[in-house]
Design an enzyme around this catalytic site. Structure first.
Site, PDB file in Angstrom:
ATOM      1  CB  SER A 129      -6.786   3.873  -4.781  1.00 10.67           C
ATOM      2  OG  SER A 129      -7.228   2.426  -4.514  1.00 10.67           O
ATOM      3  CE  LYS A 167      -5.654   0.026  -6.560  1.00  2.00           C
ATOM      4  NZ  LYS A 167      -5.749  -0.179  -5.185  1.00  2.00           N
TER       5      LYS A 167
END
EC number: 3.4.21.88
Length: 208
Positions: A129, A167
């Site tokens: 990701s 993230k």
């Protein structure tokens, strides 16, 4: 033991620490004599031996001038030890969050490009990701432990389910957005998260 003798021992210990910190190696006995105001090298040897017995110094008998300040020695001098290695604490997901393992499985030297050595740890990335910014599956990220983050920082965040994820952090009106760097994945929207640290570096075992 007379207080003056103890004070001299602490002066010897302090000077050894300063020299090792500045130059990477301990001073000679004669240098210690000059620094702490003693004329006899045998007296300095006596102080060093007593510091070793107290556990404040340790010596490698196979090497000349191989004196090292121990953690106990740093503590008695009121000095916080510098971190010299980064512990690898386990795996963190860069896709679906998984539980972070909080036990060190390995240690890595601190890169010279990271000037602030305190409170660093490493985690292995699992997932894709964050590939848009070059964080790949299997990479190890270097993280500085901190509880806050600015918008846009790459962080290791712990969700309310005690799951850790890597993230990009954004605090927005009424919620937190954990944004992946992968065009095929949606952001994670949460009411609150716990920041474990900010990503400050990257280590990759294989480049081919």
């Amino acid at each position: 033991m007379p207080r003056n003798s103890t004070n001299k021992q602490m002066a010897v210990l302090s000077f050894i620490h300063k020299q090792v910190d500045a130059h990477g190696y301990p001073p000679t006995v004669r240098e210690i004599c000059g620094a702490v105001g003693l004329s006899s090298t045998s007296t300095v040897h006596g102080h060093i031996n007593r510091l070793i017995k107290k556990g404040y110094l340790k010596k490698d008998p196979s090497k000349p001038r191989a004196l090292e300040i121990t953690p106990a020695g740093l503590e008695v001098l009121g000095i916080t030890p510098k971190q010299t290695q980064i512990p690898l604490l386990g795996v963190v997901a860069a896709g679906e969050p998984i539980l972070a393992v909080q036990d060190a499985t390995d240690f890595f030297p601190i890169p010279p490009s990271i000037p602030d050595h305190d409170d660093l740890f490493m985690l292995t990335i699992q997932g894709t990701s964050m590939i848009n910014i070059g964080i790949l599956n299997g990479d190890k990220v270097i993280v500085r432990r901190q509880e806050t983050a600015n918008n846009g920082d790459i962080v290791i965040a712990m969700t309310s389910d005690n799951e850790a994820t890597c993230k990009r952090f954004f605090k927005e009106q009424g919620h937190i957005r954990l944004q992946p760097e992968n065009d095929t994945l949606a952001p994670i929207i949460l009411d609150d998260v716990t920041i474990l640290g900010k990503v400050v570096g990257l280590f990759r075992d294989d480049i081919f």
